[in-house]
Design an enzyme around this catalytic site. Structure first.
Site, PDB file in Angstrom:
ATOM      1  N   LEU A 188      33.912 -45.886  -9.695  1.00 59.75           N
ATOM      2  CA  LEU A 188      33.849 -46.024 -11.148  1.00 59.75           C
ATOM      3  C   LEU A 188      33.357 -44.728 -11.765  1.00 59.75           C
ATOM      4  O   LEU A 188      32.582 -43.991 -11.158  1.00 59.75           O
ATOM      5  CB  LEU A 188      32.899 -47.163 -11.521  1.00 59.75           C
ATOM      6  N   CYS A 189      33.812 -44.470 -12.994  1.00 59.63           N
ATOM      7  CA  CYS A 189      33.391 -43.266 -13.701  1.00 59.63           C
ATOM      8  C   CYS A 189      31.881 -43.279 -13.867  1.00 59.63           C
ATOM      9  O   CYS A 189      31.330 -44.342 -14.108  1.00 59.63           O
ATOM     10  CB  CYS A 189      34.068 -43.184 -15.071  1.00 59.63           C
ATOM     11  N   PRO A 190      31.198 -42.161 -13.750  1.00 55.60           N
ATOM     12  CA  PRO A 190      31.776 -40.815 -13.657  1.00 55.60           C
ATOM     13  C   PRO A 190      32.025 -40.314 -12.237  1.00 55.60           C
ATOM     14  O   PRO A 190      32.299 -39.124 -12.080  1.00 55.60           O
ATOM     15  CB  PRO A 190      30.700 -39.964 -14.327  1.00 55.60           C
ATOM     16  N   ASP A 220      39.914 -46.509 -11.566  1.00 54.06           N
ATOM     17  CA  ASP A 220      39.206 -46.761 -12.824  1.00 54.06           C
ATOM     18  C   ASP A 220      40.010 -46.154 -13.984  1.00 54.06           C
ATOM     19  O   ASP A 220      40.249 -44.939 -14.001  1.00 54.06           O
ATOM     20  CB  ASP A 220      37.808 -46.140 -12.754  1.00 54.06           C
ATOM     21  N   HIS A 235      31.869 -46.956 -17.160  1.00 54.09           N
ATOM     22  CA  HIS A 235      32.336 -47.926 -16.177  1.00 54.09           C
ATOM     23  C   HIS A 235      31.959 -49.353 -16.546  1.00 54.09           C
ATOM     24  O   HIS A 235      32.660 -50.277 -16.207  1.00 54.09           O
ATOM     25  CB  HIS A 235      31.826 -47.576 -14.783  1.00 54.09           C
TER      26      HIS A 235
END
Ligand code: SF4
Lengths: 97, 351
Positions: free
Chosen positions: A13-15, A40, B45
């Site tokens: 997932l980001c970042p 993502d 996220h």
């Protein structure tokens, strides 16, 4: 034009995909093509933004069926219409000077 | 010509660090941003997971700020090193599990180490700290503590409140004109907003509580529960990510259920089915649940009854639930949904 470097950031997932891209690109000669695989949808926004601030060029963004996903979102950073969550995303970029 | 001084600015994605960097850039200093990912950051996220947030902005605020400023941003993964900051904060916690003072010291120290490591000849570090802004970490007394314990000493410049602090190295060297810095203090945000407007910014993000989930009471309660249940204060990235997702229901100290609240969360939880026993209804539509802990057959049956409560079969006489082990071996049970009156409030962790 084949990618010289492939980075698998699927499931992150980001970042984190951005961080992994940054760490991979570091030290690569200008002009190198890097292919980032991700899941993502945030990467469709964050990786281009990261490329813009560092002077790298996004060449294409596609899903696993080859459907063009770019340019990503709008200013607010929403995911492009039609991208299904869980899709596999492939972003190709060229390392800048 | 004298060499252009270079500074590393800690960029959180909020307004203050954006202003601090800009003020110094406007004095002719070359500025690059640095941002740390601890795993607890409130970032894109969480929006990416939750379906209802999909239409909302999920930009990375730190990257967005860097773009507004036209500077490079280096994002650093500090997940592992941050554990010691959170688990053993020398200066203790804030209102929840936020070790803000230790966190600031850690981040300034990391920025310092990074700027040396890069061999880019950075001369000083900038933060957006404002005296009195945060009760625990941004007080007049804590400013020198951060400068000292991070090792940055007088190479740490806080442009927004510099006039209230002793002169720093970049000011003495004449790289930065102290007269053009500020004396902001307290919780009033008006001076920052006025400055933002005078610098031509019209959009910025201002997280209410702070920059991370550790300032959140519900999140902290879930983390405390996790530590109690496992008998030690340790965590992996997956653990702390899962605390951001779903309803957490703990019937006893041996196990808890993580129940997806909507489609996005269900999909996210799907990704963990090879690590956890999972439950989903087969006779009705309903969410996915993970079982975290060691539940025996009776407890799995209880878990099934709880889960049945959150699907479309909630009012049915019976619901069939598939129980899938991490090795994909599955079995089914048919149960009566547990009435709400039999789910005590204290089973709901962090709510
Ligand atoms: S809110 Fe979180 S990230 Fe911000 S200083 Fe406190 S502990 Fe660190």
């Amino acid at each position: 034009m084949s990618a010289a470097e492939t980075l698998d950031a699927r499931g992150l997932l980001c970042p984190l995909p951005v961080i992994r891209t940054q760490d991979r690109v570091k030290g690569l000669p200008p002009g190198t093509i890097v292919e980032v695989l991700a899941t993502d949808v945030g990467t469709l926004h964050d990786i281009p933004a990261w490329c813009r601030v560092h002077g790298h060029e996004v060449l294409s963004m596609m899903d696993q069926d080859g459907v063009n996903l770019g340019p990503a979102g709008d200013e607010a950073g929403t995911a492009p219409q039609g991208i299904k969550a869980g899709s596999e995303i492939c972003i190709r970029l060229r390392v800048g000077a | 010509m004298a060499k252009q001084p270079k500074a590393v600015a800690l960029i959180s994605g909020g307004l203050d660090s954006m202003l601090a960097a800009k003020v110094v850039m406007d004095q002719g200093v070359h500025v690059e941003g640095i941002n740390f990912f601890t795993g607890f950051c409130v970032e894109g996220h969480t929006h990416a997971i939750r379906e209802k947030d999909r239409a909302k902005p999920k930009r990375n605020n730190a990257l967005w700020v860097a773009e507004q400023l036209g500077i490079k941003l280096h994002i650093i993964d500090v997940i592992e090193e941050y554990k010691d900051v959170l688990l053993n904060p020398k200066h203790g916690y804030g209102a929840n599990l936020n070790p803000c003072l230790d966190c600031k010291i850690f981040m300034v120290n990391k920025a310092l180490a990074w700027s040396f490591m890069e061999e880019n000849g950075f001369d000083f570090i900038i933060t957006g700290e404002v005296i009195g802004q945060r009760p625990k970490s941004q007080r007049k007394e804590t400013m020198p503590v951060i400068a000292r314990e991070s090792g940055a000493q007088d190479r740490l410049l806080r442009p927004l409140c510099a006039k209230l602090l002793p002169e720093t190295h970049p000011e003495r060297e004449g790289w930065v004109d102290r007269g053009a810095l500020f004396d902001f203090h307290g919780r009033n945000r008006k001076p920052q907003i006025a400055l933002a407007e005078s610098l031509g910014f019209s959009d910025w993000s201002q997280p209410a509580g702070g920059c991370c989930f550790l300032t959140d009471a519900q999140y902290s309660a879930k983390l405390t529960d996790l530590w109690q249940a496992q008998g030690s204060r340790a965590y992996e990235l997956d653990d702390i990510m899962l605390l951001k997702v779903g309803r957490h229901i703990r019937p006893n100290e041996r196990f808890k259920l993580i129940v997806g609240r909507e489609e996005g969360e269900n999909r996210y939880l799907e990704g963990y089915r090879r690590r956890f026993t999972s439950l989903h209804a087969t006779s009705h539509k309903g969410p996915l649940a993970l079982v975290d802990g060691d539940a025996d057959d009776d407890e799995l049956a209880l878990a099934a009854r709880i889960l049945a409560r959150y699907g479309q079969g909630r009012d049915a006489d019976s619901v069939t639930i598939a129980i899938t082990q991490p090795n994909a071996v599955a079995s089914e049970v048919t149960v009566a949904p547990l009435p709400p009156s039999q789910i005590p409030a204290q089973w709901h962790v962090g709510s």
